[in-house]
Design a protein around this motif. Structure first.
Motif, PDB file in Angstrom:
ATOM      1  N   ASN A 137       0.900  -1.160   0.039  1.00 43.36           N
ATOM      2  CA  ASN A 137       0.058  -0.034  -0.052  1.00 43.36           C
ATOM      3  C   ASN A 137       0.854   1.252   0.028  1.00 43.36           C
ATOM      4  N   PHE A 138       0.706   2.163  -0.897  1.00 38.20           N
ATOM      5  CA  PHE A 138       1.485   3.399  -1.205  1.00 38.20           C
ATOM      6  C   PHE A 138       0.831   4.422  -0.417  1.00 38.20           C
ATOM      7  N   TRP A 139       1.788   5.564   0.008  1.00 36.58           N
ATOM      8  CA  TRP A 139       1.173   6.597   0.752  1.00 36.58           C
ATOM      9  C   TRP A 139       1.484   8.117   0.493  1.00 36.58           C
ATOM     10  N   LYS A 140       0.456   8.715  -0.139  1.00 34.35           N
ATOM     11  CA  LYS A 140       0.840   9.885  -0.842  1.00 34.35           C
ATOM     12  C   LYS A 140       1.448   9.968  -2.353  1.00 34.35           C
ATOM     13  N   SER A 141       2.420   9.275  -2.585  1.00 37.38           N
ATOM     14  CA  SER A 141       2.944   9.157  -3.734  1.00 37.38           C
ATOM     15  C   SER A 141       3.702   7.702  -4.058  1.00 37.38           C
ATOM     16  N   THR A 142       4.015   7.552  -5.108  1.00 39.43           N
ATOM     17  CA  THR A 142       4.715   6.024  -5.347  1.00 39.43           C
ATOM     18  C   THR A 142       6.099   6.043  -4.742  1.00 39.43           C
ATOM     19  N   ARG A 143       6.350   7.281  -3.963  1.00 44.00           N
ATOM     20  CA  ARG A 143       8.069   7.231  -3.326  1.00 44.00           C
ATOM     21  C   ARG A 143       7.813   6.768  -2.137  1.00 44.00           C
ATOM     22  N   TYR A 144       6.686   6.409  -1.249  1.00 44.57           N
ATOM     23  CA  TYR A 144       6.317   5.914  -0.048  1.00 44.57           C
ATOM     24  C   TYR A 144       5.330   5.077   0.013  1.00 44.57           C
ATOM     25  N   ALA A 145       5.711   3.853   0.964  1.00 43.65           N
ATOM     26  CA  ALA A 145       4.929   2.832   1.359  1.00 43.65           C
ATOM     27  C   ALA A 145       4.794   2.702   2.781  1.00 43.65           C
ATOM     28  N   LEU A 146       3.512   2.020   3.054  1.00 43.62           N
ATOM     29  CA  LEU A 146       3.065   1.996   4.434  1.00 43.62           C
ATOM     30  C   LEU A 146       3.510   0.542   5.045  1.00 43.62           C
ATOM     31  N   VAL A 147       3.945   0.726   6.148  1.00 42.74           N
ATOM     32  CA  VAL A 147       4.558  -0.526   7.171  1.00 42.74           C
ATOM     33  C   VAL A 147       3.430  -0.931   7.673  1.00 42.74           C
ATOM     34  N   HIS A 148       2.981  -2.200   7.871  1.00 44.01           N
ATOM     35  CA  HIS A 148       2.043  -2.974   8.336  1.00 44.01           C
ATOM     36  C   HIS A 148       2.505  -3.432   9.685  1.00 44.01           C
ATOM     37  N   LYS A 149       1.929  -3.266  10.828  1.00 47.11           N
ATOM     38  CA  LYS A 149       2.125  -3.852  12.176  1.00 47.11           C
ATOM     39  C   LYS A 149       2.619  -5.262  12.252  1.00 47.11           C
ATOM     40  N   GLN A 150       1.697  -6.005  11.678  1.00 44.71           N
ATOM     41  CA  GLN A 150       2.073  -7.514  11.764  1.00 44.71           C
ATOM     42  C   GLN A 150       1.024  -8.116  10.547  1.00 44.71           C
ATOM     43  N   HIS A 151       1.745  -9.024   9.877  1.00 45.31           N
ATOM     44  CA  HIS A 151       1.114  -9.634   8.795  1.00 45.31           C
ATOM     45  C   HIS A 151       1.683 -11.112   8.545  1.00 45.31           C
ATOM     46  N   LEU A 152       0.663 -12.012   8.721  1.00 47.04           N
ATOM     47  CA  LEU A 152       1.166 -13.751   8.739  1.00 47.04           C
ATOM     48  C   LEU A 152       2.400 -13.787   9.629  1.00 47.04           C
ATOM     49  N   GLY A 153       2.286 -13.176  10.679  1.00 46.08           N
ATOM     50  CA  GLY A 153       3.303 -13.361  11.720  1.00 46.08           C
ATOM     51  C   GLY A 153       4.639 -12.834  11.454  1.00 46.08           C
ATOM     52  N   VAL A 154       4.544 -11.880  10.491  1.00 45.09           N
ATOM     53  CA  VAL A 154       5.884 -10.782  10.439  1.00 45.09           C
ATOM     54  C   VAL A 154       5.457  -9.634  10.978  1.00 45.09           C
ATOM     55  N   SER A 155       6.379  -8.773  11.557  1.00 41.80           N
ATOM     56  CA  SER A 155       6.158  -7.558  12.325  1.00 41.80           C
ATOM     57  C   SER A 155       6.728  -6.613  11.244  1.00 41.80           C
ATOM     58  N   ASN A 156       6.151  -5.379  11.323  1.00 40.06           N
ATOM     59  CA  ASN A 156       6.607  -4.198  10.543  1.00 40.06           C
ATOM     60  C   ASN A 156       7.202  -4.577   9.073  1.00 40.06           C
ATOM     61  N   THR A 157       5.999  -5.085   8.278  1.00 39.92           N
ATOM     62  CA  THR A 157       6.368  -5.602   7.019  1.00 39.92           C
ATOM     63  C   THR A 157       5.483  -4.653   5.902  1.00 39.92           C
ATOM     64  N   LEU A 158       6.121  -4.393   4.673  1.00 42.40           N
ATOM     65  CA  LEU A 158       5.581  -3.778   3.639  1.00 42.40           C
ATOM     66  C   LEU A 158       4.350  -4.434   3.276  1.00 42.40           C
ATOM     67  N   TYR A 159       4.013  -5.803   3.517  1.00 40.72           N
ATOM     68  CA  TYR A 159       3.395  -6.547   2.684  1.00 40.72           C
ATOM     69  C   TYR A 159       2.065  -6.923   3.573  1.00 40.72           C
ATOM     70  N   SER A 160       0.949  -6.882   2.872  1.00 37.03           N
ATOM     71  CA  SER A 160      -0.462  -7.376   3.547  1.00 37.03           C
ATOM     72  C   SER A 160      -1.197  -8.327   2.403  1.00 37.03           C
ATOM     73  N   THR A 161      -2.205  -8.956   2.593  1.00 42.06           N
ATOM     74  CA  THR A 161      -3.142  -9.462   1.574  1.00 42.06           C
ATOM     75  C   THR A 161      -4.289  -8.660   1.067  1.00 42.06           C
ATOM     76  N   CYS A 162      -4.165  -8.743  -0.049  1.00 40.47           N
ATOM     77  CA  CYS A 162      -5.119  -8.146  -0.838  1.00 40.47           C
ATOM     78  C   CYS A 162      -6.545  -8.838  -0.581  1.00 40.47           C
ATOM     79  N   PRO A 163      -7.680  -8.387  -0.394  1.00 35.07           N
ATOM     80  CA  PRO A 163      -8.834  -9.017  -0.146  1.00 35.07           C
ATOM     81  C   PRO A 163      -9.196  -9.801  -1.157  1.00 35.07           C
ATOM     82  N   LEU A 164      -8.879  -9.519  -2.224  1.00 38.19           N
ATOM     83  CA  LEU A 164      -9.179 -10.279  -3.616  1.00 38.19           C
ATOM     84  C   LEU A 164      -8.589 -10.028  -4.990  1.00 38.19           C
TER      85      LEU A 164
END
Length: 302
Positions: A137-164
Motif C-alpha cells: 500500500n502506497f502513501w501520498k505518492s509512489t515514493r512512500y509505502a506503508l509499514v504494517h504492524k503485523q502480517h502472517l506472523g511478520v512484524s513491521n512489513t510492507l506486505y499484507s493480503t489483498c482481499p481479492l
C-alpha cells in the motif's frame, strides 16, 4: 498455457481519472475483456450525505480515447453499495462466458510477470472460489509505502493480503461485503504482488475518497487533519479507521511497474497541528494501541 480459459477484469471508475489510462495499459495485454464500471454518483449506504455532496469527477471520454479501448466494455448504473456494483459486473461477465473475473481497481498495478504468474496459477488451480495476492500500500505518492504492524506472523512489513485478486465465475461465489465474497470456502494464495495506490491522491481527492468509499462510515473524523494533512516522516499509526495497523510510511525503493514509472505524483500541502490537536491525537493513539494489545491478548487465550 491458459487451456482456453476466458479472463476478464473488473475496474471501478470513480474519481480515478489520474490513474485510469495507466491501469488500462497495465492489464490490457493479460485479459480478454475489461469491464469498466461507472456511476455518476457515489454509493449511498456508507455515507448518507455522499449523494448530495459529491459527484464522479472522472469522464468516460478519457477512457474512450484510450488506445486500449477496444477491449473495454462500459457498465453504467447507479448502485447503493460497492458489492452491488461489483455484482453487476460479475453477472455480465458470467453471462458472456468468462471463467475468471479479476478485480483490479483503478489504483492497482502489477509487474507483467506477476500478472501472468497469477493468471497461470488460477488456471492451473480451477477448483478454488477466490484467489488472493499480496499487496503493498502506497502513501501520498509512489515514493512512500506503508509499514504494517503485523502480517502472517511478520512484524513491521510492507506486505499484507489483498482481499481479492479474482473470483472463479464457474463456481457459486459472489460479492457480499464490498470487494469480499464472505462466504467463500476455498481460497488460493497467489504470489504476484499488487502495487496499491489507494492513498496516492491529491488532498481534495483524498477527502472525497474517504467521504464516498466503502469504508466512509469507519473513518475517524479527525484522520484527515491529524494523519493526512499533518503527515511527516515521524507520524505513526496512520490507518484511517484502525490506526495502529499501519505503523508509519517509509521510502519505497523497489521496482515499480512500467506504467507507474511514468505516473505523475500529486502535490500536497502540509499543516502544523495545534497543541490541543496533538494532545487529542496522542490520547486517541494510546487508546487504540491499548485496544489492539487487548485483542492480541484475547486471541492468545482462545
Amino acid at each position: 498455457m491458459r487451456n482456453n480459459k476466458k479472463i476478464a477484469v473488473q475496474i471501478l471508475y470513480f474519481n480515478s481519472h489520474h490513474f485510469i489510462l495507466h491501469t488500462l495499459a497495465n492489464c490490457v495485454s493479460h485479459v480478454d475483456k475489461i469491464f469498466l464500471s461507472y456511476s455518476p454518483s457515489p454509493w449511498s449506504v456508507y455515507n448518507k450525505d455522499a449523494l448530495n455532496d459529491f459527484k464522479n469527477q472522472s469522464s468516460l471520454d478519457i477512457v474512450r480515447q484510450s488506445i486500449n479501448y477496444s477491449k473495454v466494455e462500459i457498465v453504467q448504473g447507479v448502485w447503493e453499495t460497492e458489492e452491488a456494483q461489483r455484482e453487476a459486473c460479475r453477472l455480465i461477465a458470467q453471462e458472456q462466458g468468462y471463467d475468471f473475473l479479476i478485480v483490479q481497481d483503478a489504483d492497482e498495478f502489477y509487474l507483467p510477470e506477476d500478472y501472468e504468474s497469477n493468471i497461470q496459477l488460477m488456471v492451473e488451480n480451477p477448483q478454488y472460489e477466490v484467489y488472493q495476492t499480496p499487496w503493498i500500500n502506497f502513501w501520498k505518492s509512489t515514493r512512500y509505502a506503508l509499514v504494517h504492524k503485523q502480517h502472517l506472523g511478520v512484524s513491521n512489513t510492507l506486505y499484507s493480503t489483498c482481499p481479492l485478486f479474482a473470483i472463479n465465475l464457474r463456481l457459486p461465489v459472489k460479492f457480499e461485503s464490498r470487494r469480499v465474497p464472505k462466504n467463500s470456502t476455498s481460497v488460493f494464495q497467489l504470489k504476484g504482488i499488487c502495487f496499491h495506490l489507494s492513498y496516492v491522491f491529491s488532498d481534495i481527492d483524498m477527502f472525497i475518497k474517504i467521504s464516498t468509499w466503502g469504508h466512509a462510515h469507519q473513518v475517524n473524523k479527525n484522520w484527515f487533519k491529524w494523519k493526512w494533512l499533518a503527515w511527516h516522516f515521524d507520524k505513526r499509526n496512520i490507518n484511517p479507521f484502525c490506526s495502529v495497523d499501519w505503523v508509519k510510511a517509509v521510502p519505497f525503493t523497489g521496482l515499480l511497474p512500467a506504467e507507474l514509472q511514468r505516473f505523475e505524483n500529486p502535490i500536497h500541502i502540509s499543516i502544523q497541528l495545534t497543541l490541543y490537536d496533538r494532545l487529542q491525537e496522542f490520547l486517541h493513539d494510546g487508546i487504540m494501541s491499548f485496544l489492539y494489545q487487548l485483542r492480541q491478548w484475547r486471541s492468545k487465550l482462545t
